[in-house]
Motif scaffolding. Structure first.
Motif, PDB file in Angstrom:
ATOM      1  N   PHE A   1      -2.605  -7.913   4.623  1.00 36.57           N
ATOM      2  CA  PHE A   1      -2.126  -6.997   5.231  1.00 36.57           C
ATOM      3  C   PHE A   1      -1.866  -6.954   6.749  1.00 36.57           C
ATOM      4  CE2 PHE A   1      -2.261  -5.642   0.711  1.00 36.57           C
ATOM      5  CZ  PHE A   1      -0.980  -5.464  -0.041  1.00 36.57           C
ATOM      6  N   TYR A   2      -2.942  -6.919   7.384  1.00 31.01           N
ATOM      7  CA  TYR A   2      -3.269  -6.731   9.011  1.00 31.01           C
ATOM      8  C   TYR A   2      -3.234  -8.253   9.928  1.00 31.01           C
ATOM      9  CZ  TYR A   2      -5.053  -3.055   7.493  1.00 31.01           C
ATOM     10  OH  TYR A   2      -5.256  -0.863   6.889  1.00 31.01           O
ATOM     11  N   GLY A   3      -2.636  -9.259   9.159  1.00 26.75           N
ATOM     12  CA  GLY A   3      -3.354 -10.741   9.997  1.00 26.75           C
ATOM     13  C   GLY A   3      -1.545 -10.649  10.103  1.00 26.75           C
ATOM     14  N   PRO A   4      -1.437 -11.364  11.787  1.00 25.85           N
ATOM     15  CA  PRO A   4       0.008 -11.722  11.933  1.00 25.85           C
ATOM     16  C   PRO A   4       0.998 -12.998  11.072  1.00 25.85           C
ATOM     17  CG  PRO A   4      -1.006 -13.405  12.987  1.00 25.85           C
ATOM     18  CD  PRO A   4      -2.437 -12.849  12.027  1.00 25.85           C
ATOM     19  N   VAL A   5       2.002 -12.338  11.258  1.00 25.49           N
ATOM     20  CA  VAL A   5       2.904 -12.443  10.122  1.00 25.49           C
ATOM     21  C   VAL A   5       4.118 -14.449  10.297  1.00 25.49           C
ATOM     22  CG1 VAL A   5       5.357 -12.330   9.386  1.00 25.49           C
ATOM     23  CG2 VAL A   5       4.002 -10.494   9.528  1.00 25.49           C
ATOM     24  N   ALA A   6       3.644 -14.172  11.997  1.00 20.96           N
ATOM     25  CA  ALA A   6       4.602 -15.423  12.443  1.00 20.96           C
ATOM     26  C   ALA A   6       3.149 -16.464  11.574  1.00 20.96           C
ATOM     27  CB  ALA A   6       5.183 -15.697  13.564  1.00 20.96           C
ATOM     28  N   SER A   7       2.654 -16.489  11.634  1.00 25.96           N
ATOM     29  CA  SER A   7       1.252 -18.234  11.565  1.00 25.96           C
ATOM     30  C   SER A   7       0.963 -18.284  10.530  1.00 25.96           C
ATOM     31  CB  SER A   7      -0.140 -17.808  12.346  1.00 25.96           C
ATOM     32  OG  SER A   7      -0.371 -16.923  12.227  1.00 25.96           O
ATOM     33  N   LEU A   8       1.741 -16.887   9.605  1.00 31.54           N
ATOM     34  CA  LEU A   8       0.844 -17.163   8.294  1.00 31.54           C
ATOM     35  C   LEU A   8       2.421 -17.707   7.571  1.00 31.54           C
ATOM     36  CD1 LEU A   8      -0.365 -16.197   5.398  1.00 31.54           C
ATOM     37  CD2 LEU A   8       0.793 -13.880   5.403  1.00 31.54           C
ATOM     38  N   LEU A   9       3.523 -16.844   8.031  1.00 27.25           N
ATOM     39  CA  LEU A   9       4.315 -18.346   7.709  1.00 27.25           C
ATOM     40  C   LEU A   9       4.413 -19.363   7.841  1.00 27.25           C
ATOM     41  CD1 LEU A   9       7.249 -16.038   7.822  1.00 27.25           C
ATOM     42  CD2 LEU A   9       5.741 -15.947   5.482  1.00 27.25           C
ATOM     43  N   ILE A  10       4.493 -19.707   9.035  1.00 24.02           N
ATOM     44  CA  ILE A  10       4.336 -20.609   9.342  1.00 24.02           C
ATOM     45  C   ILE A  10       3.379 -22.027   9.002  1.00 24.02           C
ATOM     46  CG2 ILE A  10       4.297 -22.763  11.374  1.00 24.02           C
ATOM     47  CD1 ILE A  10       5.922 -20.410  12.672  1.00 24.02           C
ATOM     48  N   SER A  11       2.215 -21.398   7.953  1.00 28.02           N
ATOM     49  CA  SER A  11       0.766 -22.489   7.440  1.00 28.02           C
ATOM     50  C   SER A  11       1.295 -22.693   6.427  1.00 28.02           C
ATOM     51  CB  SER A  11       0.222 -21.347   7.623  1.00 28.02           C
ATOM     52  OG  SER A  11      -0.064 -20.495   6.351  1.00 28.02           O
ATOM     53  N   GLN A  12       2.533 -22.271   6.213  1.00 31.01           N
ATOM     54  CA  GLN A  12       3.149 -22.820   4.576  1.00 31.01           C
ATOM     55  C   GLN A  12       3.586 -23.846   5.054  1.00 31.01           C
ATOM     56  OE1 GLN A  12       5.198 -19.631   2.899  1.00 31.01           O
ATOM     57  NE2 GLN A  12       3.342 -17.611   3.198  1.00 31.01           N
ATOM     58  N   PRO A  13       4.295 -24.189   5.149  1.00 30.94           N
ATOM     59  CA  PRO A  13       5.403 -25.378   5.280  1.00 30.94           C
ATOM     60  C   PRO A  13       4.608 -26.528   5.799  1.00 30.94           C
ATOM     61  CG  PRO A  13       6.323 -24.366   7.421  1.00 30.94           C
ATOM     62  CD  PRO A  13       5.586 -23.362   6.301  1.00 30.94           C
ATOM     63  N   THR A  14       3.331 -26.188   6.602  1.00 29.29           N
ATOM     64  CA  THR A  14       2.203 -27.120   7.595  1.00 29.29           C
ATOM     65  C   THR A  14       1.104 -27.529   6.149  1.00 29.29           C
ATOM     66  OG1 THR A  14       2.067 -25.368   9.402  1.00 29.29           O
ATOM     67  CG2 THR A  14       0.514 -27.254   9.530  1.00 29.29           C
ATOM     68  N   ALA A  15       0.774 -26.450   5.162  1.00 27.28           N
ATOM     69  CA  ALA A  15       0.474 -27.480   4.731  1.00 27.28           C
ATOM     70  C   ALA A  15       1.141 -28.565   4.053  1.00 27.28           C
ATOM     71  CB  ALA A  15       0.102 -25.938   3.736  1.00 27.28           C
ATOM     72  N   VAL A  16       2.037 -28.326   3.092  1.00 30.50           N
ATOM     73  CA  VAL A  16       2.673 -29.284   2.677  1.00 30.50           C
ATOM     74  C   VAL A  16       3.544 -30.613   3.647  1.00 30.50           C
ATOM     75  CG1 VAL A  16       5.456 -29.571   1.940  1.00 30.50           C
ATOM     76  CG2 VAL A  16       4.596 -27.607   1.895  1.00 30.50           C
TER      77      VAL A  16
END
Length: 213
Positions: A45-60
């Protein structure tokens, strides 16, 4: 849309109460408080949002790269270079080197994303323990790593597509789908590294970013 398999969903006459919402960043994307901080003892709940969200298509993307390599190996072991009497491609040093090359790209991309995930978790943990929000610069620098993961995955798939023979471009072929899907993902604004290069550079020079990513 080809390359995404996406479907549009329309919702009408839906009321969402304020307590089910979170603040929306302004166009320059500052770090904001979100629901969950202070309620749950979990760094997520404390981590940065943008890099968390972008990690998802990155993993794909690196998953697509590994799938493309599997298809490449299958093709190399089945296809002859110039007709049934010629050597199989798997027996030729050129294709052996190419397979090693794309494997290096995909494995490096995966390692980079694992490291970015570790860095994200450490930033989130530190923020939870200190109460200091993760900085915009740290968030964007993680995004930069994720963008380079995508570029390495794309380099692997492009090499496979280019050297796999013209039949790889036929509609319905696995390599055609992998090439198409990965390049579709790369068109997303959050994966355009030119913008992030500039904005991270500005932040490191003490200037304000000019774009959200």
């Amino acid at each position: 849309m080809r390359g995404t398999g996406s479907r549009r969903v329309t919702v009408k006459d839906l009321f969402i109460p304020d307590h089910h919402t979170a603040p929306s960043p302004n166009p320059i994307r500052p770090i904001v408080e979100v629901q969950g901080r202070g309620l749950h003892p979990n760094p997520m709940f404390y981590g940065p949002v943008a890099s968390l969200l972008i990690s998802q298509p990155t993993a794909v993307c690196f998953g697509i790269a590994h799938a493309a390599i599997d298809a490449y190996i299958e093709s190399l072991t089945e296809r002859h270079q110039r007709g049934p009497t010629s050597p199989k491609r798997s027996e030729l040093s050129l294709f052996q080197r190419l397979l090693g090359e794309v494997t290096a790209y995909a494995d490096t991309a995966e390692a980079m994303l694992h490291q970015a995930a570790h860095m994200w978790t450490e930033l989130a943990r530190r923020s939870m323990e200190t109460g200091v929000l993760v900085s915009d610069e740290d968030d964007r620098r993680l995004v930069l790593i994720e963008q380079q993961v995508v570029e390495l995955a794309a380099k692997a798939v492009e090499t496979i597509f280019r050297t796999g023979g013209s039949s790889a471009a036929n509609r319905g072929r696995r390599t055609e789908r992998y090439f198409r899907d990965l390049n579709m993902i790369r068109t997303h604004v959050t994966l355009q590294s030119e913008r992030t290069f500039e904005n991270v550079g500005r932040l490191r020079l003490g200037l304000q970013p000019q774009m959200p990513f």
